[in-house]
Scaffold this motif. Sequence first.
Motif, mmCIF file in Angstrom:
data_model
loop_
_atom_site.group_PDB
_atom_site.id
_atom_site.type_symbol
_atom_site.label_atom_id
_atom_site.label_comp_id
_atom_site.label_asym_id
_atom_site.label_seq_id
_atom_site.Cartn_x
_atom_site.Cartn_y
_atom_site.Cartn_z
ATOM 1 N N THR A 264 10.548 -12.251 15.540
ATOM 2 C CA THR A 264 11.132 -11.022 15.015
ATOM 3 C C THR A 264 10.587 -10.779 13.630
ATOM 4 N N ASN B 263 13.055 -18.198 17.701
ATOM 5 C CA ASN B 263 14.150 -18.981 18.233
ATOM 6 C C ASN B 263 13.601 -20.303 18.753
ATOM 7 N N VAL C 155 17.111 -20.808 14.241
ATOM 8 C CA VAL C 155 16.281 -19.715 13.757
ATOM 9 C C VAL C 155 15.255 -20.301 12.778
ATOM 10 N N THR D 2 11.833 -19.813 10.457
ATOM 11 C CA THR D 2 10.980 -18.856 9.766
ATOM 12 C C THR D 2 9.534 -19.332 9.883
ATOM 13 N N GLU E 234 14.278 -28.224 5.723
ATOM 14 C CA GLU E 234 14.276 -26.989 6.486
ATOM 15 C C GLU E 234 13.104 -27.015 7.461
ATOM 16 N N GLU F 268 25.532 -22.729 19.630
ATOM 17 C CA GLU F 268 24.442 -22.775 20.609
ATOM 18 C C GLU F 268 24.975 -22.498 22.005
ATOM 19 N N LEU G 97 25.693 -18.996 22.654
ATOM 20 C CA LEU G 97 24.462 -18.245 22.903
ATOM 21 C C LEU G 97 23.962 -18.464 24.318
ATOM 22 N N GLN H 55 23.478 -15.838 27.436
ATOM 23 C CA GLN H 55 22.260 -15.655 28.212
ATOM 24 C C GLN H 55 22.533 -15.804 29.698
ATOM 25 N N GLU I 103 13.180 -1.956 16.633
ATOM 26 C CA GLU I 103 13.665 -3.231 16.099
ATOM 27 C C GLU I 103 15.171 -3.317 16.316
ATOM 28 N N LYS J 266 23.506 -17.376 11.625
ATOM 29 C CA LYS J 266 22.630 -18.467 11.192
ATOM 30 C C LYS J 266 22.174 -18.140 9.778
ATOM 31 N N SER K 24 16.544 -18.500 5.815
ATOM 32 C CA SER K 24 15.719 -19.374 4.995
ATOM 33 C C SER K 24 15.755 -18.887 3.550
ATOM 34 N N TYR L 235 19.424 -8.499 4.160
ATOM 35 C CA TYR L 235 19.850 -9.269 5.329
ATOM 36 C C TYR L 235 20.854 -10.333 4.885
ATOM 37 N N ALA M 52 20.878 -14.323 10.159
ATOM 38 C CA ALA M 52 20.167 -14.011 11.386
ATOM 39 C C ALA M 52 21.030 -14.486 12.537
ATOM 40 N N THR M 53 20.715 -14.009 13.716
ATOM 41 C CA THR M 53 21.449 -14.460 14.878
ATOM 42 C C THR M 53 20.515 -14.425 16.071
ATOM 43 N N ILE M 54 20.928 -15.121 17.113
ATOM 44 C CA ILE M 54 20.123 -15.107 18.324
ATOM 45 C C ILE M 54 20.864 -14.287 19.367
ATOM 46 N N GLY N 253 17.786 -14.218 23.778
ATOM 47 C CA GLY N 253 17.059 -15.281 23.104
ATOM 48 C C GLY N 253 16.243 -14.840 21.896
ATOM 49 N N THR N 254 16.139 -13.526 21.683
ATOM 50 C CA THR N 254 15.368 -13.117 20.515
ATOM 51 C C THR N 254 16.231 -13.168 19.263
ATOM 52 N N VAL N 255 15.544 -13.299 18.163
ATOM 53 C CA VAL N 255 16.233 -13.389 16.886
ATOM 54 C C VAL N 255 16.445 -11.981 16.338
ATOM 55 N N ALA N 256 17.633 -11.716 15.852
ATOM 56 C CA ALA N 256 17.883 -10.434 15.193
ATOM 57 C C ALA N 256 18.456 -10.709 13.818
ATOM 58 N N LEU N 257 18.072 -9.877 12.885
ATOM 59 C CA LEU N 257 18.587 -10.039 11.534
ATOM 60 C C LEU N 257 19.931 -9.321 11.414
#
Lengths: 139, 813
Positions: free
Chosen positions: A31, A45, A50, A52, A81, B265, B268, B272, B507, B596, B599, B608, B611-613, B617-621
């Motif tokens: 993403t 993922n 998550v 980076t 990390e 987890e 999530l 799914q 997005e 989540k 970083s 932001y 983040a989350t899944i 399974g995709t990551v979204a902010l």
Amino acid sequence: MTQLATFTLADHLFGVEVSRVQEVLRYQPSTKVYLASPAIGGLMNLRGQVVTSVDLRRRLELEPRSDGSEPMNVVVRVDGEVLSLLVDAIGDVVTVSDDLFESPPETLSAKERELIVGAYKLEDRLLLALDIDRAVDVT
Amino acid sequence: MDGLEGMDEIVQEFLVESHENLDQLDRDLVALEREPGSRDLLSSIFRTIHTIKGTSGFLALTRLESVTHVGENLLSRLRDGELSMTPATTDALLQMVDVVRLLLSKIESEGGEGDVDISVAVAAVEACLNAGNAPAPAPAPAPAEPAAVQAPAEEPVAEEAPAPKRRAAAKRTTTPRKRAAKKPAEAVAVAAEEPQAQGAEQAPAPVAEPAAAPAPAPAPAAAKPAPVEHAPEPNTEPQARRTAADSTIRVDVDQLELLMNLVGELVLTRNQIVQRANADHDMELLRMTQRLNLVTSELQEGVMKTRMQPIDHVWSKLPRVVRDLSSMLGKQVSLEMYGKETELDRTLLEAIKDPLTHIVRNSVDHGVETPERRRAAGKPETGLLRLRAFHEGGRVVVEIVDDGAGIDPVKIGSKAVEKGVVTAAQLAALSEREVLNLIFKPGFSTAEKVTNVSGRGVGMDVVRTNIEKIGGTVDLTSVPGQGSTFRLTIPLTLAIVPALTVECCGERYAVPQISLLEVVSIDARRGTTAIETVSGAPVYRLRGRLLPLVDLADVLGLDKSRRDEGNVNIAVLQSDGRPFGLILDRVLNSEEIVVKPLSSRLKGIGVYSGATILGDGTVALILDVQALAAGTMRSEAAERAAQLEAQSAAVAEVERLLVAQVAGDRRVAIPLDMVTRLEEFPSEKVQHVGAREVVEYRGEILPLVRLSRHLGGYDEGTGERLPMIVSSRGGRSVALVVDRILDIVEEGVHSRSDVDDIGLLGSALIQEKVVELLDVRQAILAADPRFPIDPLPELSGAQAGFADDAFSFEGML
């Protein structure tokens, strides 16, 4: 003797200490993080975590990856990390003797020299030892 | 048994804590014997005893208090180096610990101290203290005489209170007893490692027979029977029920954190699987996923509960705060607390501690009046401060209600203007509630004189910042003379939050629902026109109110070529108590997301919050609503839009207005769409029909209203020609006579709604001049009562704006 996990970027061969590498992965969908530094590849993922990713091509200011080729992930641990380094292709783990080590060659770009510790002169090519901590120091 | 049920929670906690402390104490004492000089160990032991003493004094457990008191004395002198450790002191201290333990188990089983004899232990400790005072302390050069050991050790059994002579004897035998002392100490240490029951077994022995503790070493065989003898009594007890120490355990917060993550987890993965199962139409699989769904939800709840603590943890110190503060201020305040048991995630609890305390202090300081004033106002002298906590819609609401003087919006308003928090014009447009909430603005302090209580510069703005930081909101309502209510709305947990997943330019993002008010979907055909711009800033009319807009694509710099042209959605979000709209393409789903952390490399971006899944399974902010709002309001154009929005409470429509001059220098504004034509008539053409003035106009009789007169001014419009505004509808027309037509303006109106003058809807600032907004409807009806002014479908002007406002405003907050 040092063990380095190698990978390529553009036509350079890079290496990072094996002990820092958690795993290597094929291309993972990620993403995009808008407004982030261009060197940030995105978020992926990794088994529910998550992670980076840092696009090393951009970080090293190399020319962008040609369309169609998908980067591979070198997952490393930095300060507890988990981060991923986006590279062109994964190479072997090589064991290099420390007496082959020398300071970064002058022929590299300023950015490259900033982010590598030095180079190992292998028989056929130069192996650049990446300074992981600096390489992922993207804000 | 009843003792436990009826036992106060405080006592229960005290017991758990003390049991743990005692185990530690045993270990420390034994370690201390190995390194007698260790100040660390001594300090640690001292602290433990000191804590037990303090609490027991507080709980009126006098025996426990006096035994720990002497122990503390001895320890403090040891710690300060006035005395040095000898086996005798170790014995005495261990003896004391045993008595403490016995007392604690008595308290636990019987709810009181019972008749436990503490005199022996106290005497032993005091002996050590006195020994320290004696000129020749410590190891007397008494040769090792096994016989002598046994003798003094047993003698105390016969005499409960040893005479000084005995103490001297004991002192002389310290050296041989050194070896002796080691044994019981070790025994206790072992006991500490083992289940409680065994520790309890040994505890009573030395108490009942003071000599037993020192005795074991020289006569190990004799020592054994002692505990056995006493075993039956304490032994049956623990079997009957779990002791306080057994029924609860302390768990490392990190461990809980880890569990929480794992559950995240699982949630999530469940999402799914549920998604996949729904697509598969496999009934068997669906049933299983439903079960999985259920179990996961329960597990999630259960794990979340482990992190939950009652709000009482934070509240418990408030009675003291209120008491101290009210007595300092010479006020009488009684504090009532409801819903103490309402639970919150511990991190949130920690986060609301300071804001809550601040509000309570503020309520006592500024809310509740002095007894004299209260009496004068016909209220009871004692003010009431009521705290209420309860769950509401997956959030926790905490209300702080006082029955004080309430907050005067006028005072707040003028203060805010004086402090430069808002401009007078902005203030004019704010509703009472909005004015009250100005106290949360930075740079605002309502204290007329800065007191050392609440007026310390860090004010309510910090309260709001801190509450919003954890995704909560704070709101203030007040009835002058009757009191004020602060209402905090706090999410239950930060780890899993309900959110809206949205899409913009391909997005996907998550928006926490706590800041979401509503979603407005705009018809594609209207999409482009519905969003207007005011000074370059996009706005949307939401029920007659201007909503400043933020385009997510602009904020994030998204690729607009990927915009879904067919859709425009506006998520109406609230930040800082003020709504704004976020333009998106689509709203995808409403789901629980696991937050989540980002970083550290991405935290600096600011927009932001994590983040989350997502289910696929995709990551979204996760978008940070506060930051989005703040970032956008900062831009100059948006600042204006925000201003306009604030003023829109009254009229603030971007509309075309005709401005005319009446009654000398007054300016009135009339919505242009009420104006059909502008005409001028020679004044001599005005005729009278009854009391009304009319003119003949295109073969019709046109009734006139002289606005100057209508608005209560003198009619100076006696010039040769009378400018008129003609309004026609349904074949009927009326003319409004003015002094002069001035201008047609097209812009946001900065108005105030509280001017209640005859014939006006309010007044407004237009081009920096005060203009009165004409109640056109009234003016026209004055001229022609049968003018078809209702219904007003096309009357989108000031009146429509007004009519809607009260409603939309309520709807928003």
